[in-house]
Design an enzyme around this catalytic site. Structure first.
Site, short mmCIF file in Angstrom:
data_model
loop_
_atom_site.label_atom_id
_atom_site.label_comp_id
_atom_site.label_asym_id
_atom_site.label_seq_id
_atom_site.Cartn_x
_atom_site.Cartn_y
_atom_site.Cartn_z
N SER A 163 0.82 -1.21 0.00
CA SER A 163 0.00 0.00 0.00
C SER A 163 0.86 1.27 0.00
CB SER A 163 -0.96 -0.03 1.20
OG SER A 163 -1.93 0.97 1.12
N ASP A 187 -2.33 6.31 -3.53
CA ASP A 187 -1.18 5.68 -2.88
C ASP A 187 -0.68 4.55 -3.77
OD1 ASP A 187 -3.24 3.89 -2.48
OD2 ASP A 187 -2.58 3.31 -0.48
N ASP A 247 -1.03 1.38 -4.08
CA ASP A 247 -1.93 0.41 -4.71
C ASP A 247 -3.27 1.03 -5.07
OD1 ASP A 247 -2.87 0.65 -2.10
OD2 ASP A 247 -3.47 -1.45 -1.97
N ASP A 283 -5.77 2.34 -3.48
CA ASP A 283 -7.03 2.12 -2.76
C ASP A 283 -7.35 3.28 -1.81
OD1 ASP A 283 -5.18 1.66 -0.75
OD2 ASP A 283 -6.06 -0.24 -0.09
#
Length: 447
Positions: A101, A242, A244, A246
């Site tokens: 992440s 960010d 990833d 999400d």
């Protein structure tokens, strides 16, 4: 207590830390065995972000899945919500996102999704942990039943079309100048292209991943670069994702950062006006600002609070029928469209409000004044410092001093030996003092 899984999958330092090739392979074997249900040919879809160790973990997990008889679809760098969507779309039995992440490149992680595109329950994760530490050698596939791996092309276009369909077909972003910061992460291809297809004037940054620069001085956790770029380019809005993709942070035309609480307020009000809000309220965590709760109340809406973690927000949403939820950090879940947080889809909803209103982002996204909020982290080695009599007494005293004018949230971290002490309220001086008092009591008890 769980050995491997935390609040958002498995996460740790890659290769020479917790998350090495051996563990990744065993996770693949264990998860593959867990999801072999029915007589059909089983398959798993694996996506990743752009960090260097993704190659290592992707291949190790692939070996684990193949060894227990699952076929593997490899889609390469893709946002976490895209992996969740593709898992359902391609009828996979399991989805895997390899990402840490917003963490630096040295870390990596493994997020698992069921065939419905939702993250796994605590019970299933515990069962997978038990398999990881067991002898799985007797459950390996026969030589003729070993799985096959295949790299899937064209998935980026699938996600772009999916994201665009969350908007009305007649809505375009022509006339909007957008700076999008993809954090040198998983959305570096799909986000700029989707915005361009929607008619926006796109300036893309954080789109040159080299395996080591993911989230480095960019993205939703470091929006300073985006703020400068928005002012420099005289853009209407800045979007920061960010690693990833999400989570989302917005920057207005003046370069000011807008957090997830403000964005949830915008979306909640917009959905209410359009008749799209499934319940008279939204879901957030205990860390969302009291100002958000008060604003929602002024609009006739409620705020249901959950423990920290987007998975707990989603669980409450599913159980109670909410379709909007999220975290102040920018995880925003719109369950009419997605099964997990999707920073890019949330950004599109904000842009839609801006476009339809004809007002600047600084006006659209400033729904309430946040109350003062202070947080301290107190590290401890062992034991339960929150149960110490002196700590309990200090917390009780702080609650009495607030007298309903604020909130206290004192909790152990789910990922490290730290007690997080947070207070918020109308009196900044009092809030600072209360946090100092409680943090001091915890530190003394942990000494």
């Amino acid at each position: 207590m769980r050995k491997y899984f935390g609040t958002d999958g498995i996460r740790g330092k890659a290769n020479n830390g917790k998350l090495n090739a051996d563990l990744a392979m065993r996770v693949g074997m264990a998860a593959g065995l867990m999801f072999q249900r029915g007589e059909h040919r089983h398959r798993v879809l694996i996506g990743k972000d752009t960090r260097l160790s993704g190659y290592l973990i992707e291949n190790a997990m692939t070996a684990g899945f193949l060894s227990v008889g699952l076929d593997v679809f490899l889609v390469g760098p893709m946002p976490t919500p895209a992996v969740a969507m593709l898992t359902r779309s391609m009828r996979a039995d399991l989805g895997v996102m390899i990402s840490a992440s917003h963490n630096a490149y040295e870390d990596n992680g493994i997020k698992l999704f069921g065939p419905d595109g939702y993250k796994l329950s605590d019970e299933i994760e515990i069962a997978i942990e038990e398999l990881i530490d067991s002898d799985m050698s007797k459950r390996l596939a026969k030589s003729a039943d070993v799985g096959r791996a295949k790299r899937i092309e064209g998935v980026h276009a699938r996600y772009i079309e999916f994201a665009k369909r969350t908007l009305p077909r007649n809505l375009e972003f022509d006339g909007l100048r957008v700076v999008v910061d993809c954090a040198n992460g998983a959305a570096y291809r799909v986000a700029p292209e989707a915005l361009w297809e929607l008619g926006a004037d796109v300036i893309a940054v954080g789109v040159e991943p080299d395996g080591l620069n993911i989230n480095k001085d960019c993205g939703s956790t470091s929006p300073e670069m985006l703020s400068r770029k928005v002012r420099e380019m005289r853009a209407d809005i800045g979007i920061a994702l960010d690693g990833d993709a999400d989570r989302l942070i917005i920057v207005d035309e003046k370069g000011h950062v807008v957090d997830g609480d403000q964005l949830m307020a915008v979306i909640a009000e917009s959905f209410k006006e359009d008749g799209r809000l499934s319940r008279d309220g939204i879901v957030a965590t205990v860390m969302s600002n009291l100002g958000l709760e008060r604003y929602l109340q002024s609009q006739g809406l409620s705020l249901a609070r959950t423990p920290v973690g987007d998975r707990y927000v989603l669980e409450h949403m599913r159980e109670h029928g909410f379709n909007v939820g999220g975290e102040a950090s920018g995880h925003i879940i719109l369950s009419d469209h997605t099964t997990t947080g999707d920073g890019f889809v949330a950004a599109l909803q904000i842009m839609a409000v801006v476009k339809r209103s004809g007002r600047p982002v600084s006006e659209v996204c400033r729904k309430f004044e946040p109350v003062a909020q202070v947080m301290r982290n107190v590290r401890y080695r062992s034991g339960k410092p929150l149960e110490a009599p002196a700590v309990v007494k200090t917390i009780d005293g702080a609650t009495q001093k607030l007298n309903g004018s604020g909130r206290l949230v004192i909790r152990p971290s789910g990922t490290e030996p730290v007690i997080r002490v947070m207070a918020e309220g109308d009196d900044p001086v009092l809030i600072e003092q209360l946090v100092d008092d409680i943090a001091g009591a915890v530190a003394d008890a942990a000494a």
